[in-house]
Design an enzyme around this catalytic site. Structure first.
Site, PDB file in Angstrom:
ATOM      1  NE  ARG A 106      -4.269  -1.512   0.239  1.00  0.00           N
ATOM      2  CZ  ARG A 106      -4.394  -2.607  -0.523  1.00  0.00           C
ATOM      3  NH1 ARG A 106      -3.450  -2.951  -1.375  1.00  0.00           N
ATOM      4  NH2 ARG A 106      -5.488  -3.353  -0.436  1.00  0.00           N
ATOM      5  CD  GLU A 138      -3.341   3.010  -5.143  1.00  0.00           C
ATOM      6  OE1 GLU A 138      -4.333   2.327  -5.438  1.00  0.00           O
ATOM      7  OE2 GLU A 138      -2.303   2.532  -4.661  1.00  0.00           O
ATOM      8  CG  HIS A 142      -3.665  -0.980  -6.670  1.00  0.00           C
ATOM      9  ND1 HIS A 142      -3.972  -0.358  -5.490  1.00  0.00           N
ATOM     10  CD2 HIS A 142      -3.693  -2.316  -6.385  1.00  0.00           C
ATOM     11  CE1 HIS A 142      -4.171  -1.267  -4.551  1.00  0.00           C
ATOM     12  NE2 HIS A 142      -4.006  -2.458  -5.072  1.00  0.00           N
TER      13      HIS A 142
HETATM   14  N1  LIG Z   1      -0.666  -4.436  -5.278  1.00  0.00           N
HETATM   15  C1  LIG Z   1      -1.772  -5.168  -5.198  1.00  0.00           C
HETATM   16  O1  LIG Z   1      -2.582  -5.200  -6.127  1.00  0.00           O
HETATM   17  C2  LIG Z   1      -2.036  -5.982  -4.001  1.00  0.00           C
HETATM   18  C3  LIG Z   1      -1.593  -5.578  -2.768  1.00  0.00           C
HETATM   19  N2  LIG Z   1      -1.830  -6.341  -1.661  1.00  0.00           N
HETATM   20  C4  LIG Z   1      -1.310  -5.884  -0.372  1.00  0.00           C
HETATM   21  O2  LIG Z   1      -0.469  -6.902   0.140  1.00  0.00           O
HETATM   22  C5  LIG Z   1      -0.730  -7.071   1.523  1.00  0.00           C
HETATM   23  C6  LIG Z   1      -0.277  -8.434   1.965  1.00  0.00           C
HETATM   24  O3  LIG Z   1      -1.146  -9.443   1.522  1.00  0.00           O
HETATM   25  P1  LIG Z   1      -0.970 -10.972   2.023  1.00  0.00           P
HETATM   26  O4  LIG Z   1       0.417 -11.425   1.760  1.00  0.00           O
HETATM   27  O5  LIG Z   1      -2.090 -11.762   1.491  1.00  0.00           O
HETATM   28  O6  LIG Z   1      -1.150 -10.754   3.594  1.00  0.00           O
HETATM   29  P2  LIG Z   1      -0.557 -11.609   4.802  1.00  0.00           P
HETATM   30  O7  LIG Z   1      -1.319 -11.200   5.986  1.00  0.00           O
HETATM   31  O8  LIG Z   1      -0.501 -13.052   4.414  1.00  0.00           O
HETATM   32  O9  LIG Z   1       0.954 -11.092   4.895  1.00  0.00           O
HETATM   33  C7  LIG Z   1       1.349  -9.923   5.495  1.00  0.00           C
HETATM   34  C8  LIG Z   1       2.644 -10.195   6.276  1.00  0.00           C
HETATM   35  O10 LIG Z   1       3.129  -8.947   6.798  1.00  0.00           O
HETATM   36  C9  LIG Z   1       3.603  -9.180   8.094  1.00  0.00           C
HETATM   37  N3  LIG Z   1       3.558  -7.925   8.872  1.00  0.00           N
HETATM   38  C10 LIG Z   1       2.487  -7.247   9.321  1.00  0.00           C
HETATM   39  N4  LIG Z   1       2.867  -6.160  10.006  1.00  0.00           N
HETATM   40  C11 LIG Z   1       4.216  -6.157   9.984  1.00  0.00           C
HETATM   41  C12 LIG Z   1       5.192  -5.298  10.528  1.00  0.00           C
HETATM   42  N5  LIG Z   1       4.843  -4.214  11.234  1.00  0.00           N
HETATM   43  N6  LIG Z   1       6.501  -5.581  10.322  1.00  0.00           N
HETATM   44  C13 LIG Z   1       6.849  -6.699   9.623  1.00  0.00           C
HETATM   45  N7  LIG Z   1       5.963  -7.546   9.091  1.00  0.00           N
HETATM   46  C14 LIG Z   1       4.665  -7.285   9.259  1.00  0.00           C
HETATM   47  C15 LIG Z   1       2.683 -10.238   8.692  1.00  0.00           C
HETATM   48  O11 LIG Z   1       3.301 -10.914   9.753  1.00  0.00           O
HETATM   49  C16 LIG Z   1       2.436 -11.123   7.466  1.00  0.00           C
HETATM   50  O12 LIG Z   1       3.369 -12.186   7.432  1.00  0.00           O
HETATM   51  C17 LIG Z   1      -2.228  -6.784   1.640  1.00  0.00           C
HETATM   52  O13 LIG Z   1      -2.584  -6.413   2.947  1.00  0.00           O
HETATM   53  C18 LIG Z   1      -2.415  -5.664   0.652  1.00  0.00           C
HETATM   54  O14 LIG Z   1      -2.254  -4.414   1.283  1.00  0.00           O
HETATM   55  C19 LIG Z   1      -2.520  -7.510  -1.746  1.00  0.00           C
HETATM   56  C20 LIG Z   1      -2.990  -7.951  -2.946  1.00  0.00           C
HETATM   57  C21 LIG Z   1      -2.816  -7.215  -4.175  1.00  0.00           C
HETATM   58  O1  LIG Z   2      -6.514  -7.302  -2.706  1.00  0.00           O
HETATM   59  C1  LIG Z   2      -5.876  -6.259  -2.481  1.00  0.00           C
HETATM   60  O2  LIG Z   2      -5.541  -5.910  -1.339  1.00  0.00           O
HETATM   61  C2  LIG Z   2      -5.530  -5.368  -3.592  1.00  0.00           C
HETATM   62  O3  LIG Z   2      -4.760  -4.463  -3.437  1.00  0.00           O
HETATM   63  C3  LIG Z   2      -6.138  -5.553  -4.921  1.00  0.00           C
HETATM   64  O4  LIG Z   2      -6.274  -6.825  -5.301  1.00  0.00           O
END
Ligand SMILES: NC(=O)C1=CN([C@@H]2O[C@H](COP(=O)(O)OP(=O)(O)OC[C@H]3O[C@@H](n4cnc5c(N)ncnc54)[C@H](O)[C@@H]3O)[C@@H](O)[C@H]2O)C=CC1
Ligand SMILES: O=C(O)C(=O)CO
Length: 319
Positions: A233, A262, A281
């Site tokens: 993000r 965005e 994005h």
């Molecule tokens: N660019 C895009 O289109 C997309 C972006 N995202 C972003 O990616 C993020 C992650 O998604 P997932 O991997 O599925 O989530 P997840 O919950 O599996 O992974 C997040 C990781 O970050 C770690 N974490 C949280 N706070 C932390 C901190 N302060 N310091 C160090 N590590 C920390 C957690 O322990 C976890 O292992 C989503 O929350 C979203 O914001 C997700 C999907 C698409």
């Molecule tokens: O799923 C999310 O968090 C995204 O950023 C878009 O897929």
């Protein structure tokens, strides 16, 4: 009587039909009058990105469930939803591999300067073999520093380890012994990661702890040859500091899929920098994956409205 549901982003026709067999579903944008007309009697909401805060919830006293069509849920005030007994759901897992493909693609494109060189060819500038000033940087066998080794971070690291023989450093809230065994990854402090990585990739959720995690101090700790990738993000990074780090050559380049605002302001200096690759994005934006996300979000909504536990419930609320 069927429960009323507001659908505030488009979802595929067949899923809209499925939803309509359980609910009275109204497709309307949050900018429309219709949206605010339905809000007081809506039991459910489904969509992505829109901020669901105290102010909005005050206008929706009947709400039982908010189904976010994304894995990130920083747009939802979870504390407030929980206090009011409203379920919140998201769409994990179904987008992990596609998002990891995008983020690794962004890393490759940035390192090998692909968008810049595509523009170069199309501008008719390719008159002889390119020389040193347009050369890129190797990816294979380099060190990837992953900040946030969750589902997507791990899937990016897998691509790096198995596909590109990269060395993996990671920083996470908790240690991941399985990743250490499988990917030979090393758990390190944030500063160690910043100082020792050729590629620094951010894949944490946006939370109060991760907001502004990367700023001037962190860019200064990175190698001058570092390539910074943000797929999480925009607000995890102080964008002004990133711009300065790129201008002052504190780091070599950046690849971004996300921004503080965005769509990004067309006047942003980032858009004038060849050494900053900017995507709109698109982490999860393939037809197949967006369908699966909508499908899971619809399932979450239906289960929640039927009084069952939705498959991806975020908060501890069952009505
Ligand atoms: N660019 C895009 O289109 C997309 C972006 N995202 C972003 O990616 C993020 C992650 O998604 P997932 O991997 O599925 O989530 P997840 O919950 O599996 O992974 C997040 C990781 O970050 C770690 N974490 C949280 N706070 C932390 C901190 N302060 N310091 C160090 N590590 C920390 C957690 O322990 C976890 O292992 C989503 O929350 C979203 O914001 C997700 C999907 C698409
Ligand atoms: O799923 C999310 O968090 C995204 O950023 C878009 O897929």
């Amino acid at each position: 009587m069927k429960p009323k549901v507001i659908v505030y982003n488009r979802i595929p026709e067949d899923l809209m039909e499925k939803l309509s067999s359980f609910c009275d579903a109204y497709q309307c944008s949050p900018e429309s009058e219709e949206f605010f007309h339905h809000l007081p009697t809506a039991k459910g909401m489904i969509g992505s990105g829109y901020t669901i805060d105290e102010n909005l919830l005050d206008k929706a006293p009947e709400l039982k469930i908010v189904s976010n069509v994304s894995v990130g849920y920083n747009n939802l005030n979870i504390e407030e939803l929980t206090k009011r007994g409203i379920m919140a759901t998201n769409t994990p897992d179904v987008l992990t591999e596609t998002t990891a493909d995008t983020i690794f693609g962004l890393l490759l494109a940035t390192a090998r300067r692909m968008p810049e060189l595509d523009r170069y060819v199309k501008a008719g500038k390719w008159e002889a073999s390119i020389t040193e000033e347009l050369f890129g940087n190797d990816v294979h066998h380099k060190t990837l520093g992953m900040i946030g080794m969750g589902r997507i971070g791990a899937a990016v690291a897998e691509r790096a380890h198995f596909g590109f023989k990269m060395n993996i450093l990671y920083h996470n809230r908790t240690r991941k012994p399985s990743m250490e065994n499988r990917l030979d990854a090393s758990y390190v402090s944030l500063d160690h990661l910043l100082q020792n990585s050729d590629f620094v990739c951010v894949m944490v959720p946006l939370t109060p702890e991760t907001a502004n995690l990367i700023g001037e101090r962190e860019f200064k700790l990175m190698k001058k040859s570092a390539i910074f990738i943000n797929g999480s993000r925009g607000k995890v990074v102080k964008e002004e500091d990133l711009i300065k780090a790129l201008e002052d050559k504190e780091i070599l380049a950046a690849g971004l899929d996300v921004y503080r605002e965005e769509p990004i302001d067309p006047e942003s200096p980032l858009l004038r920098m060849d050494h900053c690759v900017t995507l709109p994005h698109i982490g999860s934006a393939t037809a197949e994956t967006r369908y699966k996300m909508a499908e899971l979000a619809v399932e979450n909504l239906i289960q929640g409205l039927q009084g069952n536990k939705p498959p991806s419930l975020i908060n501890d609320v069952i009505v």
